[in-house]
Design a protein around this motif. Structure first.
Motif, PDB file in Angstrom:
ATOM      1  N   LEU A   4       0.906  -1.083   0.057  1.00  0.00           N
ATOM      2  CA  LEU A   4      -0.184  -0.030   0.153  1.00  0.00           C
ATOM      3  C   LEU A   4       0.736   0.896  -0.052  1.00  0.00           C
ATOM      4  CD1 LEU A   4      -2.280  -1.211   2.633  1.00  0.00           C
ATOM      5  CD2 LEU A   4      -3.118  -1.288   0.042  1.00  0.00           C
ATOM      6  N   GLU A   6       1.217   5.207  -0.181  1.00  0.00           N
ATOM      7  CA  GLU A   6       0.160   6.094   0.131  1.00  0.00           C
ATOM      8  C   GLU A   6       0.576   7.806  -0.033  1.00  0.00           C
ATOM      9  OE1 GLU A   6      -0.722   4.838   4.346  1.00  0.00           O
ATOM     10  OE2 GLU A   6       1.428   5.193   4.189  1.00  0.00           O
ATOM     11  N   CYS A  22      -3.676   5.566  -2.165  1.00  0.00           N
ATOM     12  CA  CYS A  22      -3.447   4.856  -1.365  1.00  0.00           C
ATOM     13  C   CYS A  22      -3.479   3.618  -2.168  1.00  0.00           C
ATOM     14  CB  CYS A  22      -4.091   4.747   0.661  1.00  0.00           C
ATOM     15  SG  CYS A  22      -3.250   2.425   0.439  1.00  0.00           S
ATOM     16  N   MET A  34     -11.474  -0.995   2.891  1.00  0.00           N
ATOM     17  CA  MET A  34     -10.048   0.014   2.762  1.00  0.00           C
ATOM     18  C   MET A  34     -10.412   1.151   3.808  1.00  0.00           C
ATOM     19  SD  MET A  34      -8.551   0.557  -1.180  1.00  0.00           S
ATOM     20  CE  MET A  34      -6.564   0.687  -0.666  1.00  0.00           C
ATOM     21  N   TRP A  36      -9.150   4.676   6.497  1.00  0.00           N
ATOM     22  CA  TRP A  36      -7.575   5.368   6.441  1.00  0.00           C
ATOM     23  C   TRP A  36      -7.396   5.463   8.622  1.00  0.00           C
ATOM     24  CZ3 TRP A  36      -3.785   7.105   3.936  1.00  0.00           C
ATOM     25  CH2 TRP A  36      -3.907   7.325   2.482  1.00  0.00           C
ATOM     26  N   ARG A  71     -13.430   4.583  -3.041  1.00  0.00           N
ATOM     27  CA  ARG A  71     -12.025   4.248  -3.824  1.00  0.00           C
ATOM     28  C   ARG A  71     -12.586   3.859  -5.675  1.00  0.00           C
ATOM     29  NH1 ARG A  71     -13.947  -1.486  -0.708  1.00  0.00           N
ATOM     30  NH2 ARG A  71     -11.920  -2.370  -2.035  1.00  0.00           N
ATOM     31  N   THR A  77      -7.644   1.733  -5.928  1.00  0.00           N
ATOM     32  CA  THR A  77      -6.550   2.735  -5.146  1.00  0.00           C
ATOM     33  C   THR A  77      -7.954   3.407  -4.012  1.00  0.00           C
ATOM     34  OG1 THR A  77      -5.906   3.951  -6.308  1.00  0.00           O
ATOM     35  CG2 THR A  77      -5.839   5.750  -4.881  1.00  0.00           C
ATOM     36  N   HIS A  94      -2.162   6.468   9.180  1.00  0.00           N
ATOM     37  CA  HIS A  94      -2.058   4.759   8.022  1.00  0.00           C
ATOM     38  C   HIS A  94      -3.109   3.947   6.688  1.00  0.00           C
ATOM     39  CE1 HIS A  94       1.761   4.328   9.666  1.00  0.00           C
ATOM     40  NE2 HIS A  94       1.497   5.041  10.778  1.00  0.00           N
ATOM     41  N   CYS A  95      -3.064   3.988   5.874  1.00  0.00           N
ATOM     42  CA  CYS A  95      -4.510   2.909   5.392  1.00  0.00           C
ATOM     43  C   CYS A  95      -3.997   2.205   5.063  1.00  0.00           C
ATOM     44  CB  CYS A  95      -3.830   3.475   3.536  1.00  0.00           C
ATOM     45  SG  CYS A  95      -4.963   2.908   2.380  1.00  0.00           S
ATOM     46  N   TRP A 110      -1.226  -2.540   5.853  1.00  0.00           N
ATOM     47  CA  TRP A 110      -1.150  -1.492   6.009  1.00  0.00           C
ATOM     48  C   TRP A 110       0.324  -0.519   5.108  1.00  0.00           C
ATOM     49  CZ3 TRP A 110      -3.992   0.627  10.184  1.00  0.00           C
ATOM     50  CH2 TRP A 110      -4.188  -0.140  10.939  1.00  0.00           C
TER      51      TRP A 110
END
Length: 120
Positions: A4, A6, A22, A34, A36, A71, A77, A94-95, A110
């Motif tokens: 992943l 970002e 991401c 997905m 955040w 998304r 993404t 953090h994604c 992550w």
């Protein structure tokens, strides 16, 4: 197996906007959920926003009305549009993705994190 990556973090003034991206790459069948997460200094990591494969979304109360998660499945993404940013939004974002890596196996991944700084 799955990475992943970002982008989009940075410095913004209060009231400003940022869009985080991401992108997932590697070998997988599909992406289930997905989201955040963010962690500010001295605070626990918290879920900011999440979107599932059916585009159902979940937001933290503190960001409702200001942030929008979306998304693009064709690009693997997830995006987080952040408007009217406040100093209390400042954190490492953090994604996260729950990824179907085989037809019967899903795993959590992550991103490395991207810093969002909100300061005048």
């Amino acid at each position: 197996q799955v990475q992943l990556v970002e982008s989009g973090g940075g410095l913004v003034q209060p009231g400003g906007s940022l869009r985080l991206s991401c992108a997932a790459s590697g070998s997988f069948v599909s992406i289930n959920t997905m989201g955040w997460y963010r962690q500010a200094p001295g605070k626990q990591r918290e879920l900011v926003a999440r979107i599932n494969s059916g585009d159902s979304t979940t937001y933290a109360d503190s960001v409702k009305g200001r942030f929008t998660i979306s998304r693009d499945n064709a690009k693997n993404t997830v995006y987080l549009q952040m408007n009217n940013l406040k100093p209390e939004d400042m954190a490492v974002f953090h994604c996260h993705a729950n990824v179907k890596v085989r037809f019967t196996v899903s795993r959590d991944y992550w991103g490395q994190g991207t810093q969002v700084t909100v300061s005048s």
